[in-house]
Design a protein around this motif. Sequence first.
Motif, PDB file in Angstrom:
ATOM      1  N   ASP A   1       6.723  43.362-120.189  1.00 17.49           N
ATOM      2  CA  ASP A   1       5.860  43.629-121.339  1.00 17.49           C
ATOM      3  C   ASP A   1       4.993  42.444-121.715  1.00 17.49           C
ATOM      4  OD1 ASP A   1       7.930  42.014-122.343  1.00 17.49           O
ATOM      5  OD2 ASP A   1       7.853  42.969-124.315  1.00 17.49           O
ATOM      6  N   LEU A   2       5.032  41.385-120.923  1.00 16.01           N
ATOM      7  CA  LEU A   2       4.197  40.217-121.205  1.00 16.01           C
ATOM      8  C   LEU A   2       2.829  40.315-120.543  1.00 16.01           C
ATOM      9  CD1 LEU A   2       6.861  37.374-120.943  1.00 16.01           C
ATOM     10  CD2 LEU A   2       5.970  38.500-122.994  1.00 16.01           C
ATOM     11  N   LEU A   3       2.563  41.400-119.826  1.00 16.01           N
ATOM     12  CA  LEU A   3       1.228  41.650-119.294  1.00 16.01           C
ATOM     13  C   LEU A   3       0.345  42.250-120.388  1.00 16.01           C
ATOM     14  CD1 LEU A   3       2.176  43.248-115.875  1.00 16.01           C
ATOM     15  CD2 LEU A   3       1.094  41.012-116.188  1.00 16.01           C
ATOM     16  N   LEU A   4      -0.895  41.833-120.416  1.00 13.53           N
ATOM     17  CA  LEU A   4      -1.849  42.350-121.397  1.00 13.53           C
ATOM     18  C   LEU A   4      -2.321  43.739-120.956  1.00 13.53           C
ATOM     19  CD1 LEU A   4      -3.557  41.650-123.957  1.00 13.53           C
ATOM     20  CD2 LEU A   4      -5.347  40.889-122.370  1.00 13.53           C
TER      21      LEU A   4
ATOM     22  N   GLY B   1      -3.088  51.658-121.710  1.00 12.09           N
ATOM     23  CA  GLY B   1      -1.866  51.202-121.067  1.00 12.09           C
ATOM     24  C   GLY B   1      -2.073  50.526-119.728  1.00 12.09           C
ATOM     25  N   ASN B   2      -3.323  50.315-119.356  1.00  8.66           N
ATOM     26  CA  ASN B   2      -3.619  49.669-118.082  1.00  8.66           C
ATOM     27  C   ASN B   2      -3.613  48.148-118.225  1.00  8.66           C
ATOM     28  OD1 ASN B   2      -4.124  52.176-116.734  1.00  8.66           O
ATOM     29  ND2 ASN B   2      -6.129  52.243-117.734  1.00  8.66           N
ATOM     30  N   VAL B   3      -3.081  47.473-117.212  1.00  9.43           N
ATOM     31  CA  VAL B   3      -3.072  46.017-117.226  1.00  9.43           C
ATOM     32  C   VAL B   3      -4.500  45.502-117.140  1.00  9.43           C
ATOM     33  CG1 VAL B   3      -2.316  43.939-116.008  1.00  9.43           C
ATOM     34  CG2 VAL B   3      -0.788  45.920-116.173  1.00  9.43           C
TER      35      VAL B   3
ATOM     36  N   LYS C   1       5.378  36.518-128.086  1.00 10.14           N
ATOM     37  CA  LYS C   1       4.993  36.641-126.676  1.00 10.14           C
ATOM     38  C   LYS C   1       4.530  35.309-126.104  1.00 10.14           C
ATOM     39  CE  LYS C   1       4.242  41.559-126.150  1.00 10.14           C
ATOM     40  NZ  LYS C   1       3.366  42.632-125.636  1.00 10.14           N
ATOM     41  N   ARG C   2       3.841  34.501-126.891  1.00  9.42           N
ATOM     42  CA  ARG C   2       3.443  33.183-126.402  1.00  9.42           C
ATOM     43  C   ARG C   2       4.659  32.345-126.045  1.00  9.42           C
ATOM     44  NH1 ARG C   2      -0.676  33.909-130.457  1.00  9.42           N
ATOM     45  NH2 ARG C   2       0.524  32.772-132.028  1.00  9.42           N
ATOM     46  N   GLN C   3       5.683  32.418-126.876  1.00 11.54           N
ATOM     47  CA  GLN C   3       6.905  31.656-126.596  1.00 11.54           C
ATOM     48  C   GLN C   3       7.608  32.184-125.352  1.00 11.54           C
ATOM     49  OE1 GLN C   3       8.199  28.951-127.953  1.00 11.54           O
ATOM     50  NE2 GLN C   3       6.757  28.686-129.646  1.00 11.54           N
TER      51      GLN C   3
END
Length: 275
Positions: A101-104, A109-111, A129-131
Amino acid sequence: MSHSRVQFRVSAALVAVFVGGTACSSSASPAATGTAPPHATVTAPPVTAGFDYQIGGAYTPPSQVRVVSRDHTAQPAAGLYNICYVNAFQAQPGAEGEWGDLLLRDANGNVVMDEDWGEGLLDLRTADKRQRVAAKVNVWVDDCATKGFQAIEPDNYDSFTRSKGLLSDSDAQAYIRVLSAHAHKKGLAVGQKNTSELAGQRQANGLDFAVAEECGDQNKCGEYTPAFGDHVIVIEYTDAGLRTACDRWGGSLSIVRRDHGVAPAGASGYVRKTC
């Protein structure tokens, strides 16, 4: 990977800072010099030094080289100043499954992809998410320190410009501050990769030197020097860019021309030229 895409603590009193790889004393303030020195606990790369960009594969550096940048999976070059390359803002091609889930992702819903390199952007929109992204990247940073590298080069700082408006420069800066704080604790200097529009924030973001691709070709080298002084490494990918960089900055900055694929010496397409 953006290598062919156009793209500190200081007291008010007398401090010791590292300049050109050696310690010296300075009573001048950042305002007086026009630039802040590197973070007091790390050593920035020596200025105007012979440089080789080896992120496409390690090989024996030419004799005049004093500074080398290599991928974090490689070993540093013995006896030289070594910069450790990490793709800190995007997933390596084919490695999207490692990020979950760390992909933008966009509204469908597409990367969100860096289309030039086939890399999925990492989601830096929240502190959590940054951490979490930093925790994964810092495993590589720790490995860089253990191997004996002296600095890191976190690539794709400018991923927000390819994010379809989902990421901001504030997200990028908040994240890189997490990386730089960790790297400094490990004794590693931190290079700002491209993103000249944020050079003025280098001190707040804990950045000690700059790695600028194609700034000669794009007439942007002067956008780094007010903030970083001579602590700028220039990488050009055309002869015209190299000529421009050398004509204007050859006496003050580290400059190299490499092939777009950054191939190892002896491989097809390998190019390396200097001023």
